[in-house]
Design a protein around this motif. Structure first.
Motif, PDB file in Angstrom:
ATOM      1  N   HIS A  68     -23.212  25.507   5.255  1.00  0.00           N
ATOM      2  CA  HIS A  68     -22.148  25.903   6.181  1.00  0.00           C
ATOM      3  C   HIS A  68     -21.837  27.392   6.055  1.00  0.00           C
ATOM      4  CE1 HIS A  68     -19.074  25.392   9.072  1.00  0.00           C
ATOM      5  NE2 HIS A  68     -18.045  25.436   8.245  1.00  0.00           N
ATOM      6  N   ALA A  69     -22.111  27.954   4.894  1.00  0.00           N
ATOM      7  CA  ALA A  69     -21.863  29.385   4.690  1.00  0.00           C
ATOM      8  C   ALA A  69     -22.754  30.266   5.566  1.00  0.00           C
ATOM      9  CB  ALA A  69     -22.074  29.747   3.221  1.00  0.00           C
ATOM     10  N   LYS A  70     -23.839  29.697   6.085  1.00  0.00           N
ATOM     11  CA  LYS A  70     -24.707  30.465   6.977  1.00  0.00           C
ATOM     12  C   LYS A  70     -23.972  30.864   8.255  1.00  0.00           C
ATOM     13  CE  LYS A  70     -28.884  28.051   5.402  1.00  0.00           C
ATOM     14  NZ  LYS A  70     -29.946  27.070   5.795  1.00  0.00           N
ATOM     15  N   THR A  71     -23.054  30.008   8.700  1.00  0.00           N
ATOM     16  CA  THR A  71     -22.318  30.290   9.932  1.00  0.00           C
ATOM     17  C   THR A  71     -20.833  30.548   9.689  1.00  0.00           C
ATOM     18  OG1 THR A  71     -22.058  27.896  10.278  1.00  0.00           O
ATOM     19  CG2 THR A  71     -23.892  28.994  11.404  1.00  0.00           C
ATOM     20  N   ALA A  72     -20.335  30.168   8.510  1.00  0.00           N
ATOM     21  CA  ALA A  72     -18.908  30.353   8.221  1.00  0.00           C
ATOM     22  C   ALA A  72     -18.717  30.813   6.776  1.00  0.00           C
ATOM     23  CB  ALA A  72     -18.146  29.059   8.481  1.00  0.00           C
ATOM     24  N   PRO A  73     -19.233  31.989   6.446  1.00  0.00           N
ATOM     25  CA  PRO A  73     -19.154  32.449   5.046  1.00  0.00           C
ATOM     26  C   PRO A  73     -17.731  32.609   4.528  1.00  0.00           C
ATOM     27  CG  PRO A  73     -19.882  34.215   6.501  1.00  0.00           C
ATOM     28  CD  PRO A  73     -19.932  32.961   7.300  1.00  0.00           C
ATOM     29  N   ASP A  74     -16.848  33.127   5.356  1.00  0.00           N
ATOM     30  CA  ASP A  74     -15.466  33.325   4.901  1.00  0.00           C
ATOM     31  C   ASP A  74     -14.777  31.991   4.635  1.00  0.00           C
ATOM     32  OD1 ASP A  74     -15.773  36.058   5.038  1.00  0.00           O
ATOM     33  OD2 ASP A  74     -14.901  36.222   7.052  1.00  0.00           O
ATOM     34  N   TRP A  75     -15.051  31.012   5.477  1.00  0.00           N
ATOM     35  CA  TRP A  75     -14.454  29.691   5.270  1.00  0.00           C
ATOM     36  C   TRP A  75     -14.914  29.104   3.951  1.00  0.00           C
ATOM     37  CZ3 TRP A  75     -15.847  24.642   4.424  1.00  0.00           C
ATOM     38  CH2 TRP A  75     -14.858  23.677   4.642  1.00  0.00           C
ATOM     39  N   VAL A  76     -16.198  29.232   3.661  1.00  0.00           N
ATOM     40  CA  VAL A  76     -16.733  28.679   2.413  1.00  0.00           C
ATOM     41  C   VAL A  76     -16.159  29.416   1.206  1.00  0.00           C
ATOM     42  CG1 VAL A  76     -18.827  28.361   1.042  1.00  0.00           C
ATOM     43  CG2 VAL A  76     -18.823  27.763   3.475  1.00  0.00           C
ATOM     44  N   ARG A  77     -16.063  30.730   1.287  1.00  0.00           N
ATOM     45  CA  ARG A  77     -15.446  31.482   0.182  1.00  0.00           C
ATOM     46  C   ARG A  77     -14.023  30.986  -0.076  1.00  0.00           C
ATOM     47  NH1 ARG A  77     -17.765  36.003   2.973  1.00  0.00           N
ATOM     48  NH2 ARG A  77     -19.573  36.863   1.863  1.00  0.00           N
ATOM     49  N   SER A  78     -13.271  30.817   0.994  1.00  0.00           N
ATOM     50  CA  SER A  78     -11.889  30.349   0.859  1.00  0.00           C
ATOM     51  C   SER A  78     -11.844  28.930   0.300  1.00  0.00           C
ATOM     52  CB  SER A  78     -11.178  30.397   2.216  1.00  0.00           C
ATOM     53  OG  SER A  78     -11.069  31.719   2.686  1.00  0.00           O
ATOM     54  N   PHE A  79     -12.760  28.099   0.758  1.00  0.00           N
ATOM     55  CA  PHE A  79     -12.788  26.713   0.283  1.00  0.00           C
ATOM     56  C   PHE A  79     -13.029  26.683  -1.220  1.00  0.00           C
ATOM     57  CE2 PHE A  79     -14.581  22.644  -0.766  1.00  0.00           C
ATOM     58  CZ  PHE A  79     -13.895  21.740   0.033  1.00  0.00           C
ATOM     59  N   VAL A  80     -14.002  27.443  -1.680  1.00  0.00           N
ATOM     60  CA  VAL A  80     -14.310  27.475  -3.111  1.00  0.00           C
ATOM     61  C   VAL A  80     -13.128  28.024  -3.900  1.00  0.00           C
ATOM     62  CG1 VAL A  80     -15.793  28.517  -4.872  1.00  0.00           C
ATOM     63  CG2 VAL A  80     -16.807  27.623  -2.751  1.00  0.00           C
ATOM     64  N   ARG A  81     -12.514  29.068  -3.385  1.00  0.00           N
ATOM     65  CA  ARG A  81     -11.345  29.654  -4.063  1.00  0.00           C
ATOM     66  C   ARG A  81     -10.192  28.663  -4.158  1.00  0.00           C
ATOM     67  NH1 ARG A  81     -10.180  33.404  -0.574  1.00  0.00           N
ATOM     68  NH2 ARG A  81      -8.518  32.160   0.388  1.00  0.00           N
ATOM     69  N   ASP A  82     -10.013  27.880  -3.100  1.00  0.00           N
ATOM     70  CA  ASP A  82      -8.889  26.945  -3.049  1.00  0.00           C
ATOM     71  C   ASP A  82      -9.166  25.620  -3.749  1.00  0.00           C
ATOM     72  OD1 ASP A  82      -7.560  28.865  -1.581  1.00  0.00           O
ATOM     73  OD2 ASP A  82      -8.007  27.928   0.371  1.00  0.00           O
ATOM     74  N   HIS A  83     -10.387  25.443  -4.250  1.00  0.00           N
ATOM     75  CA  HIS A  83     -10.751  24.201  -4.936  1.00  0.00           C
ATOM     76  C   HIS A  83     -11.332  24.540  -6.317  1.00  0.00           C
ATOM     77  CE1 HIS A  83     -10.475  22.839  -0.761  1.00  0.00           C
ATOM     78  NE2 HIS A  83     -10.283  21.623  -1.238  1.00  0.00           N
ATOM     79  N   PRO A  84     -10.485  24.946  -7.237  1.00  0.00           N
ATOM     80  CA  PRO A  84     -10.966  25.312  -8.573  1.00  0.00           C
ATOM     81  C   PRO A  84     -11.562  24.139  -9.337  1.00  0.00           C
ATOM     82  CG  PRO A  84      -8.571  25.210  -8.527  1.00  0.00           C
ATOM     83  CD  PRO A  84      -9.028  25.112  -7.096  1.00  0.00           C
ATOM     84  N   GLY A  85     -11.336  22.917  -8.852  1.00  0.00           N
ATOM     85  CA  GLY A  85     -11.902  21.753  -9.513  1.00  0.00           C
ATOM     86  C   GLY A  85     -13.366  21.511  -9.205  1.00  0.00           C
ATOM     87  N   LEU A  86     -13.936  22.297  -8.299  1.00  0.00           N
ATOM     88  CA  LEU A  86     -15.371  22.169  -8.033  1.00  0.00           C
ATOM     89  C   LEU A  86     -16.156  22.391  -9.321  1.00  0.00           C
ATOM     90  CD1 LEU A  86     -15.734  24.143  -4.677  1.00  0.00           C
ATOM     91  CD2 LEU A  86     -16.335  21.740  -4.995  1.00  0.00           C
ATOM     92  N   SER A  87     -17.197  21.609  -9.518  1.00  0.00           N
ATOM     93  CA  SER A  87     -18.022  21.772 -10.712  1.00  0.00           C
ATOM     94  C   SER A  87     -18.747  23.117 -10.668  1.00  0.00           C
ATOM     95  CB  SER A  87     -19.053  20.653 -10.797  1.00  0.00           C
ATOM     96  OG  SER A  87     -20.049  20.814  -9.788  1.00  0.00           O
ATOM     97  N   PRO A  88     -19.133  23.652 -11.818  1.00  0.00           N
ATOM     98  CA  PRO A  88     -19.924  24.888 -11.828  1.00  0.00           C
ATOM     99  C   PRO A  88     -21.186  24.785 -10.974  1.00  0.00           C
ATOM    100  CG  PRO A  88     -19.126  24.416 -14.031  1.00  0.00           C
ATOM    101  CD  PRO A  88     -18.783  23.214 -13.185  1.00  0.00           C
ATOM    102  N   LEU A  89     -21.841  23.617 -10.997  1.00  0.00           N
ATOM    103  CA  LEU A  89     -23.046  23.427 -10.183  1.00  0.00           C
ATOM    104  C   LEU A  89     -22.716  23.549  -8.706  1.00  0.00           C
ATOM    105  CD1 LEU A  89     -25.983  22.646  -9.670  1.00  0.00           C
ATOM    106  CD2 LEU A  89     -25.316  20.232  -9.952  1.00  0.00           C
TER     107      LEU A  89
END
Length: 229
Positions: free
Chosen positions: A198-219
């Motif tokens: 999804h970052a191919k078409t919405a990079p800013d959205w993906v950056r924000s999603f990752v920032r807002d979800h600190p529980g995402l695994s390192p992988l």
């Protein structure tokens, strides 16, 4: 009409004729498969299926569904199951790709229970049906995302890979959040893959999603941000 036994026989005979007993054990070991291989690589299988499906045209939806399932259920070699998936997506039967096929694809996902089967069905079968029939299909995938079967859940996460700008972000978000704490490798990898795509078409959205979800695994995080600077 029922199962096209001639089509199934042609697939099995063709795979047997193309079998490579030297390659077969290595293919089985790589895929960690209990089901043996014939040793037929994808190009050879694709050539065979082109011939078989041109010679054996299924006349109606019932014969299509029953033949796919018979080829899948009665398979003795893994390539026969690949062939069932190939048949399910053949362009001649595009008109039958609708929510009524979700039950068939669900069986392939749950019974296949490994990434080589599941990913193809999730992205190239379930995904297109979702995009064309979103109101009917999204609720089903939301249920899969929270259910007990990890392969249904992986399907809910990755089915929008390759959707480009036609991503249902509500579904994507819910599917990821429902599985964010699961330690399963295939779910964590799938989450990262879905976000990276999804970052191919919405990079800013993906950056924000990752920032807002600190529980995402390192992988998941590493995969999601892989191509972002």
């Amino acid at each position: 009409m029922g199962v096209d036994k001639a089509l199934i026989s042609a697939v099995r005979t063709g795979l047997a004729a193309r079998a490579d007993p030297v390659k077969a054990p290595a293919m089985q070991a790589y895929m960690k498969s209990a089901m043996p291989y014939r040793g037929v690589a994808k190009p050879g299988r694709a050539a065979l299926m082109k011939e078989v499906l041109a010679a054996h045209v299924l006349p109606d939806r019932a014969s299509f569904s029953t033949t796919v399932l018979a080829l899948w259920r009665e398979a003795e070699f893994r390539e026969e199951r690949y062939a069932a998936i190939d048949l399910s997506g053949h362009r001649a039967y595009r008109r039958w790709q609708d929510p009524d096929l979700l039950g068939l694809y669900e069986e392939l996902i749950v019974d296949g229970a490994w990434w080589d089967f599941v990913d193809e069905v999730a992205i190239r079968r379930v995904g297109p049906i979702l995009r064309e029939y979103r109101p009917e299909v999204a609720p089903v995938l939301l249920c899969w995302a929270t259910g007990p079967d990890r392969w249904r859940r992986r399907t809910a996460v990755i089915c929008q890979v390759s959707a480009k700008t036609d991503v249902d972000r509500t579904l994507l978000t819910t599917a990821i959040e429902a599985n964010i704490d699961d330690p399963d490798f295939f779910l964590r990898k799938g989450i990262g893959w879905a976000l990276r795509d999804h970052a191919k078409t919405a990079p800013d959205w993906v950056r924000s999603f990752v920032r807002d979800h600190p529980g995402l695994s390192p992988l998941s995080t590493r995969e999601a941000l892989k191509n972002l600077t």
